[in-house]
Design an enzyme around this catalytic site. Sequence first.
Site, PDB file in Angstrom:
ATOM      1  N   SER A  98       0.829  -1.208   0.036  1.00 32.29           N
ATOM      2  CA  SER A  98       0.033   0.008  -0.108  1.00 32.29           C
ATOM      3  C   SER A  98       0.820   1.403   0.017  1.00 32.29           C
ATOM      4  O   SER A  98       0.444   2.243  -0.486  1.00 32.29           O
ATOM      5  CB  SER A  98      -0.998   0.112   1.231  1.00 32.29           C
ATOM      6  OG  SER A  98      -1.952  -0.974   1.009  1.00 32.29           O
TER       7      SER A  98
ATOM      8  N   ASP B 115      -2.141   5.179   8.189  1.00 35.74           N
ATOM      9  CA  ASP B 115      -1.867   3.734   7.385  1.00 35.74           C
ATOM     10  C   ASP B 115      -1.319   4.210   6.055  1.00 35.74           C
ATOM     11  O   ASP B 115      -1.569   5.492   5.397  1.00 35.74           O
ATOM     12  CB  ASP B 115      -2.908   2.759   6.981  1.00 35.74           C
ATOM     13  CG  ASP B 115      -2.851   1.453   6.604  1.00 35.74           C
ATOM     14  OD1 ASP B 115      -1.408   1.254   6.646  1.00 35.74           O
ATOM     15  OD2 ASP B 115      -3.439   0.699   6.422  1.00 35.74           O
TER      16      ASP B 115
ATOM     17  N   GLU C 153     -10.610   6.289   0.826  1.00 31.67           N
ATOM     18  CA  GLU C 153     -10.342   4.666   0.560  1.00 31.67           C
ATOM     19  C   GLU C 153     -11.281   3.722   1.314  1.00 31.67           C
ATOM     20  O   GLU C 153     -11.580   3.706   2.637  1.00 31.67           O
ATOM     21  CB  GLU C 153      -8.767   4.493   1.099  1.00 31.67           C
ATOM     22  CG  GLU C 153      -8.228   3.237   0.814  1.00 31.67           C
ATOM     23  CD  GLU C 153      -7.057   2.823   1.860  1.00 31.67           C
ATOM     24  OE1 GLU C 153      -6.073   2.420   1.458  1.00 31.67           O
ATOM     25  OE2 GLU C 153      -6.821   3.571   2.905  1.00 31.67           O
TER      26      GLU C 153
ATOM     27  N   HIS D  91      -6.255 -10.009   3.517  1.00 33.05           N
ATOM     28  CA  HIS D  91      -5.028 -10.590   4.181  1.00 33.05           C
ATOM     29  C   HIS D  91      -5.380 -11.683   5.179  1.00 33.05           C
ATOM     30  O   HIS D  91      -4.724 -12.486   5.380  1.00 33.05           O
ATOM     31  CB  HIS D  91      -4.507  -9.464   4.996  1.00 33.05           C
ATOM     32  CG  HIS D  91      -3.364  -8.660   4.308  1.00 33.05           C
ATOM     33  ND1 HIS D  91      -2.414  -9.329   3.329  1.00 33.05           N
ATOM     34  CD2 HIS D  91      -3.329  -7.423   3.936  1.00 33.05           C
ATOM     35  CE1 HIS D  91      -1.709  -8.418   2.971  1.00 33.05           C
ATOM     36  NE2 HIS D  91      -2.013  -7.178   3.231  1.00 33.05           N
TER      37      HIS D  91
ATOM     38  N   ASP E 256      -4.483   0.370  -4.996  1.00 32.05           N
ATOM     39  CA  ASP E 256      -3.014   0.326  -4.864  1.00 32.05           C
ATOM     40  C   ASP E 256      -2.541  -0.965  -4.986  1.00 32.05           C
ATOM     41  O   ASP E 256      -1.079  -0.861  -5.659  1.00 32.05           O
ATOM     42  CB  ASP E 256      -2.337   0.756  -3.392  1.00 32.05           C
ATOM     43  CG  ASP E 256      -3.208   0.106  -2.341  1.00 32.05           C
ATOM     44  OD1 ASP E 256      -4.110  -0.774  -2.639  1.00 32.05           O
ATOM     45  OD2 ASP E 256      -3.090   0.247  -1.129  1.00 32.05           O
ATOM     46  N   HIS E 257      -3.073  -2.056  -5.165  1.00 34.05           N
ATOM     47  CA  HIS E 257      -2.402  -3.197  -5.462  1.00 34.05           C
ATOM     48  C   HIS E 257      -3.418  -4.471  -5.573  1.00 34.05           C
ATOM     49  O   HIS E 257      -4.526  -4.404  -4.958  1.00 34.05           O
ATOM     50  CB  HIS E 257      -1.326  -3.770  -4.578  1.00 34.05           C
ATOM     51  CG  HIS E 257      -1.706  -3.780  -3.256  1.00 34.05           C
ATOM     52  ND1 HIS E 257      -2.384  -4.881  -2.649  1.00 34.05           N
ATOM     53  CD2 HIS E 257      -1.278  -2.998  -2.258  1.00 34.05           C
ATOM     54  CE1 HIS E 257      -2.647  -4.605  -1.196  1.00 34.05           C
ATOM     55  NE2 HIS E 257      -2.099  -3.411  -0.910  1.00 34.05           N
TER      56      HIS E 257
END
Lengths: 424, 424
Positions: A50, A102, A282, A291, A329-330
Amino acid sequence: MDDQQITIARNYLVGSRGRLVLDAMPYRGAAQVLTVDEADPRIPVYVGDSASGGTALATGTATSIGRVSTAAGTDQKLASVMELASAAGFATGVVSSTSITDATPAAFVAHIDQRYCQGPSSMELVDKTHPQYSTNCSKDYKSRGGRGSVAEQIAESGLDLILGGGLRDFDQPVEQGSGTTVLDLARQNGFSIIRNRSDLASIRGQDRTIGLFSDGIMPVKLRGSGGAIAEFVQREDGRVLWPEPFACEDNPEFADVPTLAEMTGAALRRLDGPRGFVLMVESASIDDQAHYWRTCGHIGEVGQLDEALALALDYAATHPETLILVTADHGHAAQLIPETSELAPQEHASPGRFARIRTPEGGIMGVNYSTNDSPDWEEHSGVQVPVYAAGPGVRALPPFMHQVDVFGIMLKHLGLGTGTAGTH
Amino acid sequence: MDDQQITIARNYLVGSRGRLVLDAMPYRGAAQVLTVDEADPRIPVYVGDSASGGTALATGTATSIGRVSTAAGTDQKLASVMELASAAGFATGVVSSTSITDATPAAFVAHIDQRYCQGPSSMELVDKTHPQYSTNCSKDYKSRGGRGSVAEQIAESGLDLILGGGLRDFDQPVEQGSGTTVLDLARQNGFSIIRNRSDLASIRGQDRTIGLFSDGIMPVKLRGSGGAIAEFVQREDGRVLWPEPFACEDNPEFADVPTLAEMTGAALRRLDGPRGFVLMVESASIDDQAHYWRTCGHIGEVGQLDEALALALDYAATHPETLILVTADHGHAAQLIPETSELAPQEHASPGRFARIRTPEGGIMGVNYSTNDSPDWEEHSGVQVPVYAAGPGVRALPPFMHQVDVFGIMLKHLGLGTGTAGTH
């Protein structure tokens, strides 16, 4: 997020024949992510985090994993779209459902060598407990002439509005032994601090506000029935014991915090005005829930993104000069696969964590998390990420771009740049 | 293929800062795949196969896994774009790098209950050895008044050109004990049969040709250095032994067969003319190589797709009425993940098959296959698949669609339909 998380959420939330708000965006393309090696930035790294992804979006420069709007190798500060917009007179805001310290929100506000230097106390912790990180916090202490932790940089920033979680990084002394907290620092810089959902309605026209609605990551909207998550598939005498399908339910903890849409609505009301504005919103926990094998968690957070997007599109309907970009972001670990193995359902199943999700339309989705055997988390993916857009000129955007190009698209729309590709 | 296979191929073939031919297409969207349950077609199935995906594309109807252009539950024959185009006077062709009897090409030519009924002899085999399939070949025997195997249906089809692998399904008796082979059947129906790369140049203006260049699947372009593929990651004393990175090399078997681009070029020369034409070209082994952990294999086959696409774009440059669509029947297992675990590289790695690929630009890609622990193959993914397009009106296509809608887009372009969504 990537197309996997979006498809999984669509199947659950609106059905396989349905459409998300996201699906109605007039433009959709794909962006190649790119990270570089800290020791030798000429070497490409194919899977980012991130921090590197947020930095690519916010500054138009590919950096190394862990870096927040600073250059790989050199630690050079990289100007973000928020700083450029603020300097040009635009109002600016950041909303996130994770700690606002974050990596992704931080990339739009702060510059630091290592993403986990989120508050003064975590700086010491990072340097003591994670010597394997390619960067650390040692140069960033204020007492050593550095820019301080992310929380301190947010407190001293020029943003108009910041809403999310992460109170614990602010409710602590700026330096060990000091009587001044990061919250004090923010107040000295003209910020009002709010902490409750009901305070959102009280944000006034010219107030500069930091809203901190939870200690860390904000609670998510959905969870598996009774807390069910994906788990390693059990076997008995060589036969697969397929896990019981489960549905999603409301997460009781979610009732106490504002939704992403409520924060987005408050931000749009606050930032709207003749100056124009840049707002980054976000839905952070799509990542976090993936995760940790929480299928219903990331389904619900794509839902939160969709609800916030609906509000933004409503705003744009009466403010047609608005450009809305939705991207990631990914990519991530979650994979939509058959709910039982197609070839040999009695003998073979995923070697990783696996959930069978019962959808409201009567199907069963198999969702796989199998990027490592760690008890701690799943890995990211380096897959190209979707880019959605609505607003002036979006149909002329190229269907393929590099992630750093998103920065150029924002700058061009703001009249602050040529819109050419970022440096990478 | 999905965005994973495309990103992995891009990183290897042109570098993370490079662009594939595919990336320059003026339109790119995403298509939701959909399969239905054979026993109760009202129940959605979220992960399909090449048969259901090929059928969705070719006929605009969602069907059950294994079915080739026949309806789930009822076995009703579904009209394909090739049949509709042929009836309307268009020339028609199918090119595939797998057996042309395999599910995707078959969906454009044949109608059968079960995809593996590829040749007369395989029909008996399927019914004997795979009783678990939801459909079988029993109704399709010619001797029982059925339409016969896929090879027999191709031999009796009205197509102008069919090129690919799969000779073994044709070089056999139409019925046990018969002296007539499927090849004879094709010749009786006016087809010339070619079997060598050099024969491609000899295809003449009005010839109807079946080209069969290998017994089964055609050899692929690339393989791992020395034949290396992804394998289970080894551990020793609780520590991960990360596999040695490898590069890709030319597959020596590939030299003997025509490339996908060569077959595509021959097809464009043959089909070009005042009637107009519909041509389906499939780089089939992206799927096959991903099933069997052959990273370099699917990288090379995306490369073959890209080379064939370049030819098609060249053709379209001088024939601007050409519509080019590039999409996939379904997503796949391969996942681009960190080349060593980000969090605990000494203790944790993928529980599945994993390859570390050394790219020409000097990076290392981690590619994971971890959808089941079977020694036989990986599973498909139900992720939404990319749709790329070039040609008249493509910028007006919606960024999100259902896979069945691709059929409507083709029909509309051919002037054969309204272009509304298929039935699903």
